[in-house]
Write a protein that holds these residues in place. Sequence first.
Motif, short mmCIF file in Angstrom:
data_model
loop_
_atom_site.label_atom_id
_atom_site.label_comp_id
_atom_site.label_asym_id
_atom_site.label_seq_id
_atom_site.Cartn_x
_atom_site.Cartn_y
_atom_site.Cartn_z
N PRO A 198 -30.01 0.65 -1.91
CA PRO A 198 -28.69 0.87 -1.24
C PRO A 198 -28.47 1.55 -0.07
CG PRO A 198 -28.43 1.41 -3.59
CD PRO A 198 -30.10 1.54 -3.19
N TYR A 199 -29.20 2.46 0.29
CA TYR A 199 -29.01 3.11 1.67
C TYR A 199 -29.36 2.42 2.57
CZ TYR A 199 -28.94 6.79 5.09
OH TYR A 199 -28.74 7.54 6.31
N ALA A 200 -30.71 1.72 2.53
CA ALA A 200 -31.21 0.98 3.52
C ALA A 200 -30.35 -0.42 3.85
CB ALA A 200 -32.64 0.50 3.21
N CYS A 201 -29.86 -0.85 2.73
CA CYS A 201 -29.01 -1.94 2.62
C CYS A 201 -27.53 -1.60 3.77
CB CYS A 201 -28.45 -2.50 1.29
SG CYS A 201 -27.37 -3.89 1.33
N PHE A 202 -27.23 -0.54 3.17
CA PHE A 202 -26.02 -0.03 4.11
C PHE A 202 -26.34 -0.09 5.65
CE2 PHE A 202 -22.84 1.70 0.90
CZ PHE A 202 -22.70 0.37 0.20
N LEU A 203 -27.58 0.62 5.74
CA LEU A 203 -28.04 0.83 7.17
C LEU A 203 -28.11 -0.39 7.81
CD1 LEU A 203 -28.69 3.31 9.14
CD2 LEU A 203 -30.82 3.20 8.16
N TYR A 204 -28.78 -1.26 7.07
CA TYR A 204 -28.92 -2.65 7.57
C TYR A 204 -27.75 -3.32 8.10
CZ TYR A 204 -30.09 -7.66 7.84
OH TYR A 204 -29.96 -9.10 8.17
N SER B 177 -24.93 10.77 -1.46
CA SER B 177 -24.50 11.79 -2.81
C SER B 177 -24.77 11.05 -4.07
CB SER B 177 -22.85 11.83 -2.49
OG SER B 177 -22.10 10.77 -2.73
N LEU B 178 -24.73 9.73 -4.03
CA LEU B 178 -25.18 9.09 -5.44
C LEU B 178 -26.53 9.20 -5.80
CD1 LEU B 178 -23.13 5.75 -5.47
CD2 LEU B 178 -22.79 7.70 -6.99
N ALA B 179 -27.42 9.25 -4.58
CA ALA B 179 -28.87 9.51 -4.97
C ALA B 179 -29.26 10.71 -5.64
CB ALA B 179 -29.56 9.70 -3.59
N ASP C 44 -28.35 11.63 -8.36
CA ASP C 44 -28.39 10.98 -9.99
C ASP C 44 -28.89 9.90 -9.86
OD1 ASP C 44 -28.04 10.29 -12.47
OD2 ASP C 44 -25.80 11.06 -12.75
N LEU C 45 -30.28 9.66 -10.19
CA LEU C 45 -30.93 8.37 -10.18
C LEU C 45 -30.20 7.18 -11.04
CD1 LEU C 45 -33.34 6.62 -9.33
CD2 LEU C 45 -34.46 7.40 -11.36
N ASP C 46 -29.67 7.83 -12.20
CA ASP C 46 -28.89 6.71 -13.13
C ASP C 46 -27.77 5.93 -12.07
OD1 ASP C 46 -30.54 6.83 -15.38
OD2 ASP C 46 -29.50 8.49 -16.11
N LYS C 47 -26.89 7.01 -11.53
CA LYS C 47 -25.90 6.36 -10.95
C LYS C 47 -26.32 5.58 -9.83
CE LYS C 47 -22.38 9.95 -11.76
NZ LYS C 47 -21.68 11.06 -11.45
N LEU C 48 -27.43 6.00 -9.13
CA LEU C 48 -27.77 5.33 -7.94
C LEU C 48 -28.38 3.90 -8.38
CD1 LEU C 48 -28.66 5.18 -4.83
CD2 LEU C 48 -31.00 5.95 -5.55
N LEU C 49 -29.03 3.62 -9.35
CA LEU C 49 -29.65 2.69 -9.94
C LEU C 49 -28.50 1.75 -10.31
CD1 LEU C 49 -32.76 3.83 -11.88
CD2 LEU C 49 -32.70 2.47 -9.49
N PHE C 50 -27.34 2.38 -10.89
CA PHE C 50 -26.16 1.46 -11.65
C PHE C 50 -25.51 0.88 -10.24
CE2 PHE C 50 -21.80 1.46 -13.40
CZ PHE C 50 -21.89 0.16 -14.20
N ALA C 51 -25.26 2.01 -9.20
CA ALA C 51 -24.72 1.52 -8.08
C ALA C 51 -25.52 0.09 -7.25
CB ALA C 51 -24.80 2.53 -7.09
N ARG C 52 -26.75 0.28 -7.43
CA ARG C 52 -27.70 -0.93 -6.69
C ARG C 52 -27.43 -2.04 -7.68
NH1 ARG C 52 -33.52 -0.90 -8.29
NH2 ARG C 52 -32.35 -1.63 -10.39
N ASP C 53 -27.15 -2.08 -8.74
CA ASP C 53 -27.04 -3.36 -9.86
C ASP C 53 -25.60 -3.69 -9.39
OD1 ASP C 53 -29.38 -3.09 -10.98
OD2 ASP C 53 -28.67 -2.15 -12.71
#
Length: 117
Positions: free
Chosen positions: A36-42, A81-83, A85-94
């Motif tokens: 997600p971070y790289a996606c937003f940066l892109y 900030s989501l990063a 918590d790995l579960d939140k980060l992966l859910f955000a990616r989904d």
Amino acid sequence: MENLDLKCAEVGRELAGIADEKAFTSALGVLEEQGPYACFLYLKAREGQNGGKIVEKSTGLLRDVFRNQAQSTDGLAYIKSLANDLDKLLFARDLLRQMFIYARYHAKEKAATQEER
């Protein structure tokens, strides 16, 4: 209980008015490969002002889902900030993946409708 797939579809439809199918396909590729971070940066770097709008709408969706998370106005800071918590980060990616897929389909439909005219 909230239907998150429907929420992704609604935001995806809004995003289709901002950019074309190619932008969402590229964003999906970066999201899958780098996260997600790289996606937003892109999006901010390659899609310019439209990319900023996409990041803003995407962050809005994530804020609605993760209500108790930091309320940073910057999409990159919010993803960081989501990063924590790995579960939140992966859910955000989904969620982002689903939203970009809907945006791509809506953009494709919009382009096909305009070609018919």
